[in-house]
Design a protein around this motif. Structure first.
Motif, PDB file in Angstrom:
ATOM      1  N   ARG A 159       0.827  -1.218   0.000  1.00  0.00           N
ATOM      2  CA  ARG A 159       0.000   0.000   0.000  1.00  0.00           C
ATOM      3  C   ARG A 159       0.858   1.263   0.000  1.00  0.00           C
ATOM      4  NH1 ARG A 159      -2.311  -0.833   4.568  1.00  0.00           N
ATOM      5  NH2 ARG A 159      -1.063   0.634   5.787  1.00  0.00           N
ATOM      6  N   GLU A 160       1.961   1.231   0.722  1.00  0.00           N
ATOM      7  CA  GLU A 160       2.777   2.435   0.905  1.00  0.00           C
ATOM      8  C   GLU A 160       3.952   2.509  -0.062  1.00  0.00           C
ATOM      9  OE1 GLU A 160       3.872   2.178   5.008  1.00  0.00           O
ATOM     10  OE2 GLU A 160       1.770   2.023   5.667  1.00  0.00           O
ATOM     11  N   TYR A 161       4.167   1.479  -0.839  1.00  0.00           N
ATOM     12  CA  TYR A 161       5.345   1.396  -1.692  1.00  0.00           C
ATOM     13  C   TYR A 161       5.449   2.579  -2.659  1.00  0.00           C
ATOM     14  CZ  TYR A 161       8.323  -0.170  -5.533  1.00  0.00           C
ATOM     15  OH  TYR A 161       9.281  -0.242  -6.510  1.00  0.00           O
ATOM     16  N   ALA A 162       4.363   2.933  -3.309  1.00  0.00           N
ATOM     17  CA  ALA A 162       4.410   3.964  -4.346  1.00  0.00           C
ATOM     18  C   ALA A 162       4.789   5.329  -3.787  1.00  0.00           C
ATOM     19  CB  ALA A 162       3.071   4.047  -5.071  1.00  0.00           C
ATOM     20  N   SER A 163       4.384   5.630  -2.562  1.00  0.00           N
ATOM     21  CA  SER A 163       4.645   6.954  -2.009  1.00  0.00           C
ATOM     22  C   SER A 163       6.027   7.064  -1.380  1.00  0.00           C
ATOM     23  CB  SER A 163       3.570   7.323  -0.982  1.00  0.00           C
ATOM     24  OG  SER A 163       3.537   6.366   0.057  1.00  0.00           O
ATOM     25  N   ASP A 164       6.505   5.987  -0.766  1.00  0.00           N
ATOM     26  CA  ASP A 164       7.831   6.034  -0.108  1.00  0.00           C
ATOM     27  C   ASP A 164       8.306   4.603   0.090  1.00  0.00           C
ATOM     28  OD1 ASP A 164      10.080   6.383   1.446  1.00  0.00           O
ATOM     29  OD2 ASP A 164       9.175   7.895   2.754  1.00  0.00           O
ATOM     30  N   SER A 165       8.979   4.065  -0.894  1.00  0.00           N
ATOM     31  CA  SER A 165       9.361   2.656  -0.858  1.00  0.00           C
ATOM     32  C   SER A 165      10.307   2.340   0.303  1.00  0.00           C
ATOM     33  CB  SER A 165      10.001   2.250  -2.184  1.00  0.00           C
ATOM     34  OG  SER A 165      11.125   3.062  -2.471  1.00  0.00           O
ATOM     35  N   ALA A 166      11.235   3.243   0.597  1.00  0.00           N
ATOM     36  CA  ALA A 166      12.193   2.983   1.671  1.00  0.00           C
ATOM     37  C   ALA A 166      11.496   2.893   3.027  1.00  0.00           C
ATOM     38  CB  ALA A 166      13.264   4.068   1.690  1.00  0.00           C
ATOM     39  N   LEU A 192       1.848  -8.570  -2.955  1.00  0.00           N
ATOM     40  CA  LEU A 192       3.092  -8.461  -3.714  1.00  0.00           C
ATOM     41  C   LEU A 192       2.762  -8.600  -5.193  1.00  0.00           C
ATOM     42  CD1 LEU A 192       5.457 -10.613  -1.471  1.00  0.00           C
ATOM     43  CD2 LEU A 192       5.382  -8.112  -1.645  1.00  0.00           C
ATOM     44  N   SER A 193       3.507  -7.859  -6.032  1.00  0.00           N
ATOM     45  CA  SER A 193       3.158  -7.789  -7.449  1.00  0.00           C
ATOM     46  C   SER A 193       4.398  -7.530  -8.282  1.00  0.00           C
ATOM     47  CB  SER A 193       2.149  -6.660  -7.688  1.00  0.00           C
ATOM     48  OG  SER A 193       2.781  -5.396  -7.506  1.00  0.00           O
ATOM     49  N   LEU A 194       4.223  -7.475  -9.591  1.00  0.00           N
ATOM     50  CA  LEU A 194       5.330  -7.138 -10.491  1.00  0.00           C
ATOM     51  C   LEU A 194       5.859  -5.729 -10.229  1.00  0.00           C
ATOM     52  CD1 LEU A 194       4.041  -8.620 -13.880  1.00  0.00           C
ATOM     53  CD2 LEU A 194       5.866  -9.536 -12.428  1.00  0.00           C
ATOM     54  N   VAL A 195       5.052  -4.894  -9.638  1.00  0.00           N
ATOM     55  CA  VAL A 195       5.459  -3.514  -9.364  1.00  0.00           C
ATOM     56  C   VAL A 195       6.398  -3.441  -8.165  1.00  0.00           C
ATOM     57  CG1 VAL A 195       4.614  -1.238  -8.663  1.00  0.00           C
ATOM     58  CG2 VAL A 195       3.365  -2.571 -10.387  1.00  0.00           C
ATOM     59  N   ASN A 196       6.100  -4.193  -7.105  1.00  0.00           N
ATOM     60  CA  ASN A 196       6.806  -3.982  -5.838  1.00  0.00           C
ATOM     61  C   ASN A 196       7.663  -5.146  -5.369  1.00  0.00           C
ATOM     62  OD1 ASN A 196       5.034  -5.892  -4.516  1.00  0.00           O
ATOM     63  ND2 ASN A 196       3.484  -4.269  -4.402  1.00  0.00           N
ATOM     64  N   LEU A 197       7.624  -6.261  -6.072  1.00  0.00           N
ATOM     65  CA  LEU A 197       8.296  -7.465  -5.589  1.00  0.00           C
ATOM     66  C   LEU A 197       9.814  -7.347  -5.618  1.00  0.00           C
ATOM     67  CD1 LEU A 197       8.232 -10.418  -4.648  1.00  0.00           C
ATOM     68  CD2 LEU A 197       7.950 -11.103  -7.046  1.00  0.00           C
ATOM     69  N   HIS A 198      10.359  -6.857  -6.720  1.00  0.00           N
ATOM     70  CA  HIS A 198      11.813  -6.837  -6.865  1.00  0.00           C
ATOM     71  C   HIS A 198      12.469  -5.972  -5.787  1.00  0.00           C
ATOM     72  CE1 HIS A 198      15.692  -7.100  -8.843  1.00  0.00           C
ATOM     73  NE2 HIS A 198      15.797  -5.788  -8.735  1.00  0.00           N
ATOM     74  N   TYR A 199      11.899  -4.808  -5.536  1.00  0.00           N
ATOM     75  CA  TYR A 199      12.486  -3.926  -4.528  1.00  0.00           C
ATOM     76  C   TYR A 199      12.465  -4.588  -3.151  1.00  0.00           C
ATOM     77  CZ  TYR A 199      13.301   0.085  -1.510  1.00  0.00           C
ATOM     78  OH  TYR A 199      13.814   0.927  -0.552  1.00  0.00           O
ATOM     79  N   TYR A 200      11.371  -5.229  -2.822  1.00  0.00           N
ATOM     80  CA  TYR A 200      11.265  -5.919  -1.523  1.00  0.00           C
ATOM     81  C   TYR A 200      12.403  -6.921  -1.362  1.00  0.00           C
ATOM     82  CZ  TYR A 200       9.224  -8.587   2.342  1.00  0.00           C
ATOM     83  OH  TYR A 200       9.017  -9.219   3.552  1.00  0.00           O
TER      84      TYR A 200
END
Length: 236
Positions: A159-166, A192-200
């Motif tokens: 939910r918060e990844y797009a606004s502040d991933s760190a 988890l999705s194609l958008v946020n998985l790699h960074y995690y």
């Protein structure tokens, strides 16, 4: 490499919406294995609104990769898991009417109950993972219950990844480090999705397994199921 376990509940939702056996859940699961997934996850609920108990039994007969059964350990669920003997059971504290999982266990308050349930599954040789929020105390509590792994509930991260991933991933890094200190295996799942998985995974590369269902099945509507499984594997 982090393993990809595909949750097939949404495939069962489509089937149940019309009755009959289209799409065929068992065939979809074996195809997903063939397309490169490392495991299959199911989350049967008491009302049978997606995966049903008979689906679980049928899947056990044919799956060749790791089989993970999620759910609230009510008596019927415990009996099913002990009968089927999957590779892993993931204990999730969802209410019977919950739309989807929405919180992790308080492993301190429910320590006696979770310890007893974990012991019962260990007697059947089943690996036990406990679904927890990204809180070090809850991770340590899972260890005290005898769990082999924890699964971090990643809805807040997504939910918060797009606004502040760190900032979004920071509590998960801390919880994952606590799991490593406790000698626990580490799973992750929810939104988890194609958008946020790699960074995690770049921040928590010692994650053993991710369980992904809703986003993966949605992506498959556009990319096709085989291609989508491969796209997720690339993110790993």
């Amino acid at each position: 490499m982090t393993k990809l376990s595909v949750n097939i509940n949404k495939i069962a939702v489509v089937r149940n919406s019309r009755g009959g056996n289209l799409p065929d859940v068992v065939r979809a699961a074996t195809d997903i294995e063939r397309f490169g997934a490392d495991g299959i996850t199911v989350h049967p609920r008491p009302d049978g609104r997606h995966i049903r108990y008979d689906d679980v039994r049928n899947l056990k007969r044919v799956l060749r990769t790791e089989f993970n059964i999620e759910g609230n350990p009510i008596p019927d669920f415990i009996s099913l898991v002990c009968e089927v003997v999957p590779t892993q059971v993931t204990l999730v504290p969802d209410a019977p009417d919950a739309l989807t999982s929405n919180a992790g266990w308080n492993t301190v308050v429910h320590r006696d109950f979770l310890t007893d349930v974990t012991r019962r599954f260990h007697e059947r040789g089943i690996r036990v993972s406990i679904f927890v929020d990204p809180v070090a105390e809850m991770v340590a509590g899972a260890k005290a219950c005898g769990a082999d792994r924890v699964e971090l509930y990643t809805e807040a991260y997504a939910r918060e990844y797009a606004s502040d991933s760190a900032s979004a991933v920071a509590p998960y890094v801390a919880a994952a480090e606590e799991a490593r200190r406790q000698g626990l295996g580490l799973n992750a799942g929810h939104d988890l999705s194609l958008v946020n998985l790699h960074y995690y995974l770049t921040r928590i590369p010692w994650t053993d397994e991710v369980s992904i269902g809703h986003a993966l099945i949605c992506d498959a509507l556009y990319y096709g199921l085989e291609n989508t499984v491969q796209l997720y594997r690339r993110e790993l």
